[in-house]
Design a protein around this motif. Structure first.
Motif, PDB file in Angstrom:
ATOM      1  N   ALA A 215      34.831  -7.407  78.918  1.00  0.00           N
ATOM      2  CA  ALA A 215      33.474  -7.337  79.466  1.00  0.00           C
ATOM      3  C   ALA A 215      33.512  -6.705  80.848  1.00  0.00           C
ATOM      4  CB  ALA A 215      32.862  -8.730  79.505  1.00  0.00           C
ATOM      5  N   THR A 216      33.651  -5.388  80.894  1.00  0.00           N
ATOM      6  CA  THR A 216      33.846  -4.723  82.180  1.00  0.00           C
ATOM      7  C   THR A 216      32.575  -4.111  82.742  1.00  0.00           C
ATOM      8  OG1 THR A 216      34.473  -2.775  80.933  1.00  0.00           O
ATOM      9  CG2 THR A 216      36.264  -4.133  81.768  1.00  0.00           C
ATOM     10  N   GLU A 217      31.657  -3.737  81.870  1.00  0.00           N
ATOM     11  CA  GLU A 217      30.440  -3.054  82.325  1.00  0.00           C
ATOM     12  C   GLU A 217      29.252  -4.004  82.189  1.00  0.00           C
ATOM     13  OE1 GLU A 217      31.050  -0.205  83.712  1.00  0.00           O
ATOM     14  OE2 GLU A 217      33.100  -0.559  83.034  1.00  0.00           O
ATOM     15  N   ARG A 218      28.128  -3.629  82.784  1.00  0.00           N
ATOM     16  CA  ARG A 218      26.946  -4.496  82.679  1.00  0.00           C
ATOM     17  C   ARG A 218      26.593  -4.770  81.216  1.00  0.00           C
ATOM     18  NH1 ARG A 218      23.423  -5.510  86.827  1.00  0.00           N
ATOM     19  NH2 ARG A 218      21.761  -5.807  85.326  1.00  0.00           N
ATOM     20  N   GLY A 219      26.615  -3.713  80.394  1.00  0.00           N
ATOM     21  CA  GLY A 219      26.234  -3.871  78.993  1.00  0.00           C
ATOM     22  C   GLY A 219      27.158  -4.816  78.252  1.00  0.00           C
ATOM     23  N   SER A 220      28.465  -4.623  78.446  1.00  0.00           N
ATOM     24  CA  SER A 220      29.399  -5.488  77.734  1.00  0.00           C
ATOM     25  C   SER A 220      29.389  -6.891  78.338  1.00  0.00           C
ATOM     26  CB  SER A 220      30.806  -4.895  77.727  1.00  0.00           C
ATOM     27  OG  SER A 220      31.175  -4.446  79.004  1.00  0.00           O
ATOM     28  N   ARG A 221      29.161  -6.980  79.643  1.00  0.00           N
ATOM     29  CA  ARG A 221      29.045  -8.322  80.248  1.00  0.00           C
ATOM     30  C   ARG A 221      27.869  -9.074  79.658  1.00  0.00           C
ATOM     31  NH1 ARG A 221      30.047  -6.200  85.278  1.00  0.00           N
ATOM     32  NH2 ARG A 221      27.960  -6.589  86.086  1.00  0.00           N
ATOM     33  N   HIS A 222      26.784  -8.340  79.421  1.00  0.00           N
ATOM     34  CA  HIS A 222      25.598  -8.977  78.870  1.00  0.00           C
ATOM     35  C   HIS A 222      25.857  -9.455  77.435  1.00  0.00           C
ATOM     36  CE1 HIS A 222      21.362  -9.955  78.899  1.00  0.00           C
ATOM     37  NE2 HIS A 222      21.212  -9.359  77.732  1.00  0.00           N
ATOM     38  N   ALA A 223      26.509  -8.606  76.643  1.00  0.00           N
ATOM     39  CA  ALA A 223      26.783  -8.977  75.250  1.00  0.00           C
ATOM     40  C   ALA A 223      27.738 -10.165  75.192  1.00  0.00           C
ATOM     41  CB  ALA A 223      27.357  -7.782  74.496  1.00  0.00           C
ATOM     42  N   VAL A 224      28.819 -10.106  75.973  1.00  0.00           N
ATOM     43  CA  VAL A 224      29.796 -11.195  75.958  1.00  0.00           C
ATOM     44  C   VAL A 224      29.189 -12.447  76.606  1.00  0.00           C
ATOM     45  CG1 VAL A 224      32.043 -11.931  76.837  1.00  0.00           C
ATOM     46  CG2 VAL A 224      31.767  -9.641  75.872  1.00  0.00           C
ATOM     47  N   GLY A 225      28.397 -12.250  77.657  1.00  0.00           N
ATOM     48  CA  GLY A 225      27.704 -13.378  78.288  1.00  0.00           C
ATOM     49  C   GLY A 225      26.809 -14.075  77.278  1.00  0.00           C
TER      50      GLY A 225
ATOM     51  N   ARG B 233      22.491 -14.610  85.296  1.00  0.00           N
ATOM     52  CA  ARG B 233      23.646 -14.795  86.196  1.00  0.00           C
ATOM     53  C   ARG B 233      24.913 -14.211  85.583  1.00  0.00           C
ATOM     54  NH1 ARG B 233      21.669 -19.942  86.835  1.00  0.00           N
ATOM     55  NH2 ARG B 233      23.378 -20.974  85.758  1.00  0.00           N
ATOM     56  N   GLN B 234      25.067 -14.413  84.250  1.00  0.00           N
ATOM     57  CA  GLN B 234      26.287 -13.925  83.606  1.00  0.00           C
ATOM     58  C   GLN B 234      26.377 -12.398  83.664  1.00  0.00           C
ATOM     59  OE1 GLN B 234      25.365 -16.197  80.056  1.00  0.00           O
ATOM     60  NE2 GLN B 234      27.378 -17.169  80.116  1.00  0.00           N
ATOM     61  N   THR B 235      25.235 -11.739  83.539  1.00  0.00           N
ATOM     62  CA  THR B 235      25.246 -10.276  83.541  1.00  0.00           C
ATOM     63  C   THR B 235      25.299  -9.716  84.953  1.00  0.00           C
ATOM     64  OG1 THR B 235      23.866 -10.381  81.588  1.00  0.00           O
ATOM     65  CG2 THR B 235      24.062  -8.244  82.647  1.00  0.00           C
ATOM     66  N   ASP B 236      24.521 -10.311  85.838  1.00  0.00           N
ATOM     67  CA  ASP B 236      24.327  -9.722  87.160  1.00  0.00           C
ATOM     68  C   ASP B 236      25.309 -10.219  88.204  1.00  0.00           C
ATOM     69  OD1 ASP B 236      22.302  -8.113  86.490  1.00  0.00           O
ATOM     70  OD2 ASP B 236      20.707  -9.496  87.005  1.00  0.00           O
ATOM     71  N   GLY B 237      25.949 -11.356  87.940  1.00  0.00           N
ATOM     72  CA  GLY B 237      26.750 -11.966  88.997  1.00  0.00           C
ATOM     73  C   GLY B 237      25.816 -12.523  90.059  1.00  0.00           C
ATOM     74  N   LEU B 238      26.390 -13.173  91.066  1.00  0.00           N
ATOM     75  CA  LEU B 238      25.563 -13.879  92.030  1.00  0.00           C
ATOM     76  C   LEU B 238      24.677 -12.931  92.835  1.00  0.00           C
ATOM     77  CD1 LEU B 238      25.220 -16.818  92.508  1.00  0.00           C
ATOM     78  CD2 LEU B 238      26.743 -16.640  94.487  1.00  0.00           C
ATOM     79  N   VAL B 239      25.278 -11.839  93.284  1.00  0.00           N
ATOM     80  CA  VAL B 239      24.535 -10.918  94.148  1.00  0.00           C
ATOM     81  C   VAL B 239      23.355 -10.305  93.395  1.00  0.00           C
ATOM     82  CG1 VAL B 239      24.694  -8.835  95.557  1.00  0.00           C
ATOM     83  CG2 VAL B 239      26.623 -10.437  95.466  1.00  0.00           C
ATOM     84  N   GLY B 240      23.645  -9.832  92.194  1.00  0.00           N
ATOM     85  CA  GLY B 240      22.587  -9.233  91.386  1.00  0.00           C
ATOM     86  C   GLY B 240      21.473 -10.221  91.127  1.00  0.00           C
ATOM     87  N   THR B 241      21.840 -11.481  90.904  1.00  0.00           N
ATOM     88  CA  THR B 241      20.840 -12.486  90.600  1.00  0.00           C
ATOM     89  C   THR B 241      19.893 -12.681  91.771  1.00  0.00           C
ATOM     90  OG1 THR B 241      22.486 -13.547  89.220  1.00  0.00           O
ATOM     91  CG2 THR B 241      20.530 -14.834  89.713  1.00  0.00           C
ATOM     92  N   VAL B 242      20.434 -12.614  92.970  1.00  0.00           N
ATOM     93  CA  VAL B 242      19.577 -12.750  94.144  1.00  0.00           C
ATOM     94  C   VAL B 242      18.531 -11.632  94.140  1.00  0.00           C
ATOM     95  CG1 VAL B 242      19.519 -12.666  96.669  1.00  0.00           C
ATOM     96  CG2 VAL B 242      21.309 -13.954  95.504  1.00  0.00           C
ATOM     97  N   GLY B 243      18.967 -10.420  93.737  1.00  0.00           N
ATOM     98  CA  GLY B 243      18.043  -9.298  93.637  1.00  0.00           C
ATOM     99  C   GLY B 243      16.911  -9.564  92.658  1.00  0.00           C
ATOM    100  N   GLN B 244      17.184 -10.389  91.657  1.00  0.00           N
ATOM    101  CA  GLN B 244      16.187 -10.678  90.630  1.00  0.00           C
ATOM    102  C   GLN B 244      15.305 -11.869  91.008  1.00  0.00           C
ATOM    103  OE1 GLN B 244      15.476  -9.009  88.057  1.00  0.00           O
ATOM    104  NE2 GLN B 244      17.209  -7.630  87.801  1.00  0.00           N
ATOM    105  N   LEU B 245      15.624 -12.485  92.155  1.00  0.00           N
ATOM    106  CA  LEU B 245      14.987 -13.749  92.492  1.00  0.00           C
ATOM    107  C   LEU B 245      13.460 -13.656  92.538  1.00  0.00           C
ATOM    108  CD1 LEU B 245      16.697 -16.163  92.765  1.00  0.00           C
ATOM    109  CD2 LEU B 245      16.411 -16.108  95.237  1.00  0.00           C
ATOM    110  N   GLY B 246      12.973 -12.593  93.182  1.00  0.00           N
ATOM    111  CA  GLY B 246      11.519 -12.436  93.324  1.00  0.00           C
ATOM    112  C   GLY B 246      10.836 -12.443  91.982  1.00  0.00           C
ATOM    113  N   GLN B 247      11.324 -11.607  91.072  1.00  0.00           N
ATOM    114  CA  GLN B 247      10.722 -11.522  89.749  1.00  0.00           C
ATOM    115  C   GLN B 247      10.890 -12.862  89.007  1.00  0.00           C
ATOM    116  OE1 GLN B 247       8.858  -9.216  88.713  1.00  0.00           O
ATOM    117  NE2 GLN B 247       8.882  -9.087  86.476  1.00  0.00           N
TER     118      GLN B 247
END
Ligand code: FES
Lengths: 326, 295
Positions: A245-255, A273-287
């Motif tokens: 699971a190295t890329e966003r797409g594969s992380r999402h599928a394996v997640g 969280r599984q796809t975006d990791g912690l930092v990415g998730t913060v970016g999604q917080l507003g939505q």
């Protein structure tokens, strides 16, 4: 002798556009009388040869082999040389002809296919041999029937670009190489003679594999039943198996896979969280908060299904197994 | 009519309004929903990409549970419909079936392949039928122009799903018409909502959703309706982001299919969970006149 077929009136509305002349694209109307079994292509050639010599279109074999005559017939992707006019007139009252989509129009029905072909070349569509495993000299290489069976569909492709024309990912994102290129890539990835499987899978993950929407519009558009969307699915699983699971797409599928092992059903927020990791998730917080105001369930853990241990047993039994061709 | 009810993950959580409205409609139409708290997620197309065989096996378990109860399975999500049907098709292959049987057997489960998978939209289109539905309408949705949005996995691949006409379907539009509304025909109705890559490349997904909503709007739609809660997420929950991608205000109410039916059968907006939408359905409800619009 065939019974003589009655001629029927066939109204054609054909897309016309010559960028060199400027002006807007328009539909030109032609009235023909044709036997119902006449291919759309023959109708268009009759127009060109007998009515209007300025009509530009591509064709060659007239036998559904060369792939030159793909276009939209009453908005559907079709090979003009094997689409009879009769059923079109019966259903739509006329035959509306448009050029393929996702490729700029050069003139009338002729489109610029450079994008389509450069995506094809990018996947290196030839056997890449491993020097440590040279081809046997003086005798043919052998494959088992099961190995051959893995690519029974892809060699049927005639590169007509109907799939490319129908693909919403191609339309929306230049990074996506298109269904045909990926189906061709699959053909080399499962070829036992090819020596670059892992490298091919690594590269394609970085060049748009995970942008496939699995909408199956390509499989529906394909006149040769190559089923590109199903082969892209295979490529994704092979990529996960080869690269993890190295890329966003594969992380999402394996997640996703790991996610439903927990409760038997999806934990939506956790998947982010599984796809975006912690930092990415913060970016999604507003939505996320915006959604949670209306849909408070997003903030709590979902119910665990009854018999979730059965789901986990299925995982144990099958997760480690080798890939099974689907 | 009696079915093993397969609500799917989203309708049990963030898309609860879909479950609410499904129950309302099924009560009104005399469709009995038998619940199975042991059904799992269908894999949503993502599990299939990570491990195809496991995906088939997970769904074979769901199908086996319904088979043991002697019931066909009713979905309310285009993606669930696609995944469960796909599993049925793949289990027709002896190599796949043998592997899956081997994994189900220790669970005390067996699946012979008898469970039919059908979607609520299909039940209304083919079993209830537009005519009977029309006769049960209490509040015709007159004056409302509705753009159907099918969801890919209800239609394609057509041969796998045995859907009659994937290129030019009309069952959804026939039902919209039976409810008294006016169906809007537009190219986007059979296209993709972008959801599968919403978490892979969000802006591309938003752009795809935005184009379909724009298309519906350009053809005069007052509202869209979808039989898929994942499409609903793309079209409603992320419409604000879709607007950013297409650079225009869309303001398009998006109904879950059973919400639209429920409205015509006389349900209140609250009973159908309409206040849970991100894009207000007010403009569409106002067109109907006879509905009390929630504040
Ligand atoms: S002309 Fe060759 S495929 Fe139609």
């Amino acid at each position: 002798m065939f019974a003589e077929e009655k001629l029927i009136p066939v109204p054609f509305d054909v897309y016309r556009f010559d960028p060199a002349q400027g002006g807007e694209p328009r539909y030109q109307h032609y009235e023909l009388k044709l036997a119902p079994h006449t291919p759309v292509l023959s109708g268009l050639l009759k127009i060109r040869d007998e009515v209007d010599p300025t009509l530009a279109l591509r064709y060659s074999c007239r036998s559904a082999i060369c792939g030159s005559c793909a276009m939209l017939v009453n908005s559907k992707s079709r090979l003009a040389c094997r689409t009879p006019v009769g059923p079109e007139v019966a259903k739509h009252g006329r035959v509306v002809i448009d050029p393929m989509r996702n490729q700029p129009v050069l003139r009338d029905l002729v489109v610029d296919q450079r994008g389509f072909w450069s995506n094809y070349r990018r996947i290196e569509p030839r056997l890449l041999l491993d020097p440590s495993r040279p081809m046997p000299e003086g005798r043919p290489t052998q494959m088992t029937p099961a190995q051959v069976d893995r690519f029974r569909e892809t060699p049927r492709c005639i590169a007509c670009a109907s799939c490319y024309s129908a693909c919403p990912a191609v339309e929306a994102d230049p990074e996506f190489p298109g269904p045909m290129a990926l189906a061709k890539l699959y053909r080399f990835v499962v070829d036992p003679r090819d020596g670059a499987h892992d490298e091919r899978l690594r590269k394609v993950q970085l060049s748009g594999l995970w942008l496939c929407l699995r909408c199956h519009l390509c499989t529906e558009a394909c006149p040769k039943d190559v089923r590109p969307s199903e082969r892209i699915r295979d490529l994704k699983e092979l990529a996960v198996r080869s690269q993890g699971a190295t890329e966003r797409g594969s992380r999402h599928a394996v997640g996703f896979l790991e996610n439903i092992a927990e409760a038997g059903q999806l934990n939506e927020m956790k998947l982010v969280r599984q796809t975006d990791g912690l930092v990415g998730t913060v970016g999604q917080l507003g939505q996320g908060l915006r959604l949670a105001r209306k849909k408070p369930e997003l903030l709590k853990k979902p119910r665990t299904i009854d018999g979730v241990e059965e789901v986990r047993k299925l995982y144990e039994a099958l997760q480690k197994d080798e890939e099974v061709p689907l | 009519m009696r079915f093993a009810y397969y609500p799917g993950c989203v309708a049990q959580e963030s898309g609860k309004e879909l479950d609410l409205s499904t129950r309302y409609v099924c009560r009104a139409l005399g469709i009995e929903l038998v619940e199975f708290p042991n059904f799992s997620c269908c894999g949503s197309g993502f599990l299939d990409e990570a491990n195809g065989l496991l995906n088939v096996a997970l769904n074979a378990r769901n199908l086996a549970i319904a088979e043991r109860a002697g019931l066909d399975l009713l979905t309310i999500c285009s993606t669930c419909q696609g995944m469960l049907t796909f599993a049925n098709r793949r289990l027709e292959r002896p190599e796949v079936k043998a592997k899956v049987d081997g994994a189900l057997q220790p669970l005390g489960l067996a699946y012979s392949g008898r469970t039919k998978v059908t979607h609520l939209l299909r039940v209304l289109a083919n079993e209830v039928g537009p005519d009977r539905l029309r006769s049960m309408v209490k509040r015709p949705l007159r004056g409302l122009k509705v753009a159907a949005f099918y969801g890919c996995h209800l239609l394609r691949p057509a041969d796998e799903l045995q859907s009659e006409s994937a290129e030019e379907p009309h069952e959804f539009e026939d039902l919209i018409e039976a409810l008294g509304a006016t169906p809007v025909l537009y190219r986007g109705r059979v296209l993709c909502c972008g959801f599968p890559i919403l978490f892979v490349k969000e802006r591309t997904a938003n752009r795809i959703a935005g184009r379909q909503i724009h298309d519906a709007k350009a053809h005069g739609a007052d509202a869209m309706a979808t039989p898929c809660p994942l499409c609903h997420i793309s079209l409603d929950s992320f419409q604000n982001k879709a607007e950013r991608e297409v650079g225009e205000r869309l303001d398009m109410p998006v109904f879950h299919f059973p919400q639209l039916v429920g409205l015509a059968l006389g349900a209140s907006p609250e009973e159908l969970g309409l206040p849970r939408h991100l894009v207000s359905t007010r403009s569409a409800l106002e067109k109907l006149g006879s509905v009390a619009v929630p504040a």
